[in-house]
Design a protein around this motif. Structure first.
Motif, PDB file in Angstrom:
ATOM      1  N   SER A 348       0.825  -1.209   0.000  1.00  0.00           N
ATOM      2  CA  SER A 348       0.000   0.000   0.000  1.00  0.00           C
ATOM      3  C   SER A 348       0.856   1.255   0.000  1.00  0.00           C
ATOM      4  O   SER A 348       0.530   2.242  -0.678  1.00  0.00           O
ATOM      5  N   LEU A 349       1.954   1.244   0.756  1.00  0.00           N
ATOM      6  CA  LEU A 349       2.863   2.392   0.737  1.00  0.00           C
ATOM      7  C   LEU A 349       3.395   2.636  -0.675  1.00  0.00           C
ATOM      8  O   LEU A 349       3.459   3.784  -1.137  1.00  0.00           O
ATOM      9  N   THR A 350       3.765   1.553  -1.335  1.00  0.00           N
ATOM     10  CA  THR A 350       4.275   1.687  -2.701  1.00  0.00           C
ATOM     11  C   THR A 350       3.197   2.213  -3.632  1.00  0.00           C
ATOM     12  O   THR A 350       3.426   3.134  -4.440  1.00  0.00           O
ATOM     13  N   ARG A 351       1.998   1.658  -3.521  1.00  0.00           N
ATOM     14  CA  ARG A 351       0.905   2.067  -4.412  1.00  0.00           C
ATOM     15  C   ARG A 351       0.487   3.507  -4.156  1.00  0.00           C
ATOM     16  O   ARG A 351       0.232   4.269  -5.098  1.00  0.00           O
ATOM     17  N   LYS A 356       0.414   9.272  -5.975  1.00  0.00           N
ATOM     18  CA  LYS A 356       0.546  10.389  -5.036  1.00  0.00           C
ATOM     19  C   LYS A 356      -0.391  11.549  -5.358  1.00  0.00           C
ATOM     20  O   LYS A 356      -0.931  12.201  -4.449  1.00  0.00           O
ATOM     21  N   THR A 357      -0.620  11.822  -6.625  1.00  0.00           N
ATOM     22  CA  THR A 357      -1.487  12.940  -6.992  1.00  0.00           C
ATOM     23  C   THR A 357      -2.917  12.706  -6.522  1.00  0.00           C
ATOM     24  O   THR A 357      -3.558  13.607  -5.951  1.00  0.00           O
ATOM     25  N   THR A 358      -3.424  11.494  -6.728  1.00  0.00           N
ATOM     26  CA  THR A 358      -4.776  11.168  -6.259  1.00  0.00           C
ATOM     27  C   THR A 358      -4.858  11.263  -4.744  1.00  0.00           C
ATOM     28  O   THR A 358      -5.819  11.829  -4.191  1.00  0.00           O
ATOM     29  N   ILE A 359      -3.856  10.706  -4.062  1.00  0.00           N
ATOM     30  CA  ILE A 359      -3.838  10.740  -2.593  1.00  0.00           C
ATOM     31  C   ILE A 359      -3.829  12.180  -2.101  1.00  0.00           C
ATOM     32  O   ILE A 359      -4.609  12.566  -1.214  1.00  0.00           O
TER      33      ILE A 359
END
Length: 372
Positions: A348-351, A356-359
């Motif tokens: 999950s950290l990798t995904r 990153k933009t969506t998060i």
């Protein structure tokens, strides 16, 4: 037996925690913790922190790395902090969200101030107490009950891995304060349609006919966990089952609304975002804790909160007719919904880093209206 001054212990712990957050550039303007000072029973209760920020950080991922480092530094100060600071904060909100009444009233009603503006804090608390009772309240309190009653509470699942003294007393604490007291707190709120500030207040104030003895028993055990010939944890657990069976008969039926009303969609959004904003810090801490700190049981616990977040976002996404709903759908797709393991969190950290933009967009977004 060493007598611990609980108020001084937790006040000092809060001050230390705030100083570590400041040293690591977390940028909090207010810190609160869940439950009231009387509910924190030294040395067994952990402190569950909420972080208030002046505005969303420019980079939530980088902010979470700083939060995880600050938490690890605070835990590393004392062996007892392995339990007292069991996990990084549970939520992060902005001041505007709290000012805008987007933090759920039953959640905010449990807060106690660690640091920051006492005037803002008191205003938010007063508004939370005065707000009309609604489906957000019912879901909040019913959720506490549904997670524990009917055999769902398992004493064995309350890990003692980070407990450094008097394991038997800690297990009694788990029965009284992780099982009976939260359920009593929730039952009292549902029965009276009143937002109770904490566990001790509920046990003290809500005593329907025939339940006074049960309330006294568990208040006594909360104050005498280590002395005066206390009952065994298993004996206390049987008494808790009986007490809650009686208490639940005072809780009205039919108070569980179907679905999630559009009226409260913004609160649902902010509460879900507030919880997800600190997830990366938790995962980083759990995967690389200070020496001697156990986190395997905390990793397993992540599944429940993540599953709840995914369900809320899926409901908010609905038919994806608006930009906000489409953002909710994209975020829901990034949340693991099965059992959580170390591998799950690493993946999950990798995904989340790859997306990153969506998060960043989701965690910083406060919708004017989720629904068209």
């Amino acid at each position: 037996m060493v007598v611990v001054d609980a108020p001084s212990l937790y006040q000092g712990l809060g001050a230390l925690y705030g100083s570590e957050l400041d040293a690591h550039g977390v940028g909090a303007v207010m810190l609160t913790h869940k439950w009231q000072p009387a509910d924190l029973l030294a040395p067994h209760s952990d402190i569950d922190v909420r972080v208030l920020l002046p505005e969303p950080p420019a980079d939530w991922e980088e902010w979470n790395h700083r939060l995880a480092a600050a938490h690890a530094a605070a835990v590393g100060r004392e062996v007892s902090h392995r339990r007292l600071l069991e996990h990084p904060p549970g939520f992060a909100f902005t001041v505007a969200e709290a000012d805008g009444r987007l933090v759920s009233a039953p959640e905010l009603a449990t807060w106690s101030l660690i640091s920051g503006s006492a005037r803002d804090y008191q205003r938010w608390k007063s508004r939370a107490q005065m707000a009309p009772w609604c489906e957000v309240d019912v879901r909040f309190y019913r959720g506490i009950l549904q997670a524990r009653i009917g055999g769902r509470y398992q004493l064995a699942a309350d890990s003692t891995d980070n407990v450094v003294e008097d394991i038997a007393a800690y297990r009694r604490h788990c029965v009284a304060w992780h099982y009976l007291a939260p359920c009593w707190f929730a039952a009292a709120a549902l029965a009276t349609r009143t937002r109770c500030p904490g566990k001790t207040a509920a046990l003290t104030q809500w005593r329907p006919e025939g339940l006074d003895g049960y309330a006294e028993l568990f208040l006594w055990h909360s104050e005498h966990l280590s002395g005066a010939r206390p009952r065994s944890p298993r004996h206390l657990l049987r008494a808790a089952h009986v007490a809650l069976e009686a208490a639940m008969r005072r809780v009205p039926d039919g108070g569980h609304p179907d679905g999630r009303g559009q009226k409260h969609a913004r609160t649902d959004w902010v509460m879900t975002a507030g919880m997800l904003r600190v997830r990366v810090a938790r995962w980083l801490y759990y995967l690389d804790p200070p020496p001697g700190v156990a986190t395997e049981y905390l990793i397993r616990r992540e599944a429940k909160e993540l599953r709840s977040a995914a369900q809320t976002l899926t409901a908010l996404a609905a038919n994806e007719a608006t930009a906000a709903q489409r953002l909710a759908a994209r975020m829901a797709a990034l949340i693991p919904t099965g059992p959580t393991t170390s591998d799950t969190l690493r993946a999950s950290l990798t995904r989340w880093h790859q997306q990153k933009t969506t998060i960043q967009d989701f965690l910083s977004f406060t919708p004017d209206d989720v629904h068209p």
